[in-house]
Write an enzyme that holds these catalytic residues in place. Structure first.
Site, PDB file in Angstrom:
ATOM      1  N   LYS A  33     -14.496  -0.902   5.131  1.00 42.14           N
ATOM      2  CA  LYS A  33     -14.265  -1.774   3.827  1.00 42.14           C
ATOM      3  C   LYS A  33     -15.553  -2.153   4.727  1.00 42.14           C
ATOM      4  CE  LYS A  33     -10.155  -0.007   2.516  1.00 42.14           C
ATOM      5  NZ  LYS A  33      -9.993   0.637   2.022  1.00 42.14           N
ATOM      6  N   TRP A  53       1.129  -0.932   0.162  1.00 42.62           N
ATOM      7  CA  TRP A  53       0.325   0.120   0.193  1.00 42.62           C
ATOM      8  C   TRP A  53       0.711   1.213   0.128  1.00 42.62           C
ATOM      9  CZ3 TRP A  53      -1.723   3.158   5.040  1.00 42.62           C
ATOM     10  CH2 TRP A  53      -2.845   3.403   4.320  1.00 42.62           C
ATOM     11  N   ASP A  83      -1.187  -5.027   9.094  1.00 41.49           N
ATOM     12  CA  ASP A  83      -1.886  -3.979   9.050  1.00 41.49           C
ATOM     13  C   ASP A  83      -3.128  -4.994   8.204  1.00 41.49           C
ATOM     14  OD1 ASP A  83      -3.363  -2.063   7.670  1.00 41.49           O
ATOM     15  OD2 ASP A  83      -2.120  -1.485   6.414  1.00 41.49           O
TER      16      ASP A  83
HETATM   17  C1  LMR Z   1      -6.665   1.721  -0.815  1.00 42.63           C
HETATM   18  O1  LMR Z   1      -6.029   1.258  -0.707  1.00 42.63           O
HETATM   19  O2  LMR Z   1      -7.237   2.584  -2.190  1.00 42.63           O
HETATM   20  C2  LMR Z   1      -7.360   2.032   0.125  1.00 42.63           C
HETATM   21  O3  LMR Z   1      -7.379   1.729   1.466  1.00 42.63           O
HETATM   22  C3  LMR Z   1      -7.977   3.699   0.770  1.00 42.63           C
HETATM   23  C4  LMR Z   1      -6.378   4.216   1.233  1.00 42.63           C
HETATM   24  O4  LMR Z   1      -6.491   5.160   2.520  1.00 42.63           O
HETATM   25  O5  LMR Z   1      -5.419   4.482   0.332  1.00 42.63           O
END
Ligand code: LMR
Length: 406
Positions: free
Chosen positions: A246, A130, A211
């Site tokens: 989510k 992420w 996470d």
């Molecule tokens: C994502 O990965 O799109 C979501 O978790 C929103 C974010 O905060 O990035």
């Protein structure tokens, strides 16, 4: 002085949303941000949440501060949801959980606590991950390293490379893991792989930090807890930052938690103190409203059943969208093998789109994806699958997607 400020180029995920919203093209499809949209393109308010607010939404009588650690009942239901009601670690009070501002808030508080207490420790984060992980840990003062995660040629976890790297990491390093539904690849470790990893973590004396943002969207609400429960049962000390954005659809309420799983109750008590200190330094205490909704739903048998069914329905819809996209891609490009898509889980899939392909998808087809090639299935609708598959095949010619992986 402020002339020295450099312009912020924006966030690769969040900055895409206003761009999508301002796009006038009626055929536009948002496969960018990780939001769960329904078949009508709306972010749904769950029935369990609506019912909770309708039946138990009496006027709020207390608007004073919550404690630094957050709402006590919320902290308890979160702990039970993560580890199971009868978990040994809960019974022996060796888990300490606080309410945080979403999963991001949990990651930030955890990173602050760890850096404050282990100033020379380094952090290892999977590659890819992420987009915000590196930023959060670097922002907390950590030196960030990356460990290999994805086998691009086969569209799955590169467990050999991952375990080889982590076997050489220095003791007391923090290692970030995605508990399920890996973001952005959708490729998760199998149970035997988690078990093997636990051995490495124990031998190397590493500090795992999970996470956990997609509980319920992978294999099921309990099934998705395999990694954290196995880690707790193995007696490893670790952290979990979880989010209800989510699975409760409560994105804007910023509902999350941070848990420290410790060796015993007195350690857990001190971990709570360290988390409270970090909370006080960052924002003093969390807000009330979202925690009240979640606690109300999870503590009421009927509402909890309704919520469990709703999460399962979202999970199954994601799986049918995944199957649909796989079938459409496979039919349009039979020379390529897309079967790895079906082994990926959760909201995201990763099929090897590069930045240029993502831009072409957006400019020519009004299909929005993240620059690293991540597609959010939860933004897809069944009646748009063929359109998306056709566009993907078109932008990826003449270099087939699987080759791009390698
Ligand atoms: C994502 O990965 O799109 C979501 O978790 C929103 C974010 O905060 O990035």
């Amino acid at each position: 002085m402020f002339k020295l400020f450099r312009a912020y180029s924006g966030d690769p995920i969040l900055s895409l949303l206003p761009r999508f919203q301002n796009d006038p093209r009626p055929e536009k499809i948002n496969l960018g941000i990780g939001l769960y949209f329904d078949e009508t393109g709306v972010v749904p308010i769950l029935d369990s949440v609506r019912q909770m607010l309708a039946t138990r939404g009496e006027p709020v009588v207390d608007l004073s501060y919550l404690p630094m650690a957050g709402d006590t009942a919320y902290r308890q239901v979160v702990q039970e949801l993560l580890f199971g009601q009868t978990a040994e670690c809960i019974q022996n009070r060796r888990v300490s959980t606080i309410q945080t501002l979403g999963g991001t808030g949990g990651l930030k508080v955890g990173a602050d606590v760890l850096h404050h207490n282990f100033p020379t420790a380094e952090v290892w984060i999977c590659d890819p991950t992420w987009d915000n992980h590196v930023s959060i840990f670097a922002g907390a003062g950590f030196q960030v390293h990356r460990y290999p995660y994805f086998d691009a040629a086969n569209g799955c976890v590169d467990f050999a490379a991952l375990s080889e790297t982590l076997s050489g990491v220095s003791p007391h390093s923090v290692v970030l893991f995605h508990a399920c539904c890996h973001n952005p690849t959708g490729a998760d470790l199998s149970h035997p792989q988690w078990d093997a990893l636990i051995e490495i973590i124990g031998a190397q004396r590493l500090i795992p930090f999970f996470d956990f943002a997609y509980q319920g969207f992978g294999q099921g609400l309990d099934e998705d807890c395999y990694a954290i429960r196995a880690m707790a049962n193995a007696g490893i000390s670790f952290l979990v930052a979880n989010s209800f954005s989510k699975n409760f659809g409560l994105y804007g309420e910023r509902c999350g938690a941070l848990s420290f799983v410790c060796q015993d109750a007195s350690e857990a008590e001190c971990a709570r103190g360290q988390m409270e200190l970090a909370v006080r330094q960052n924002y003093s205490s969390p807000p009330r409203h979202g925690a009240r909704i979640i606690t109300g739903v999870l503590k009421d048998a009927l509402l909890r059943k309704c919520w469990t069914q709703e999460v399962e329905a979202m999970r199954l819809r994601l799986a049918t969208l995944r199957q649909g996209l796989y079938t459409a891609l496979q039919q349009r490009s039979p020379e390529q093998d897309f079967s790895y898509l079906l082994k990926q889980a959760g909201m995201f899939c990763f099929i090897g789109l590069n930045q240029a392909m993502v831009e072409e998808l957006r400019e020519r087809f009004a299909i929005y994806a993240i620059g690293n090639g991540r597609l959010c299935l939860a933004g897809l609708r069944h009646n748009a699958i063929e359109y998306v598959a056709k566009a993907i095949i078109e932008v990826s010619r003449p270099s087939p997607l699987n080759q791009k992986f390698a």
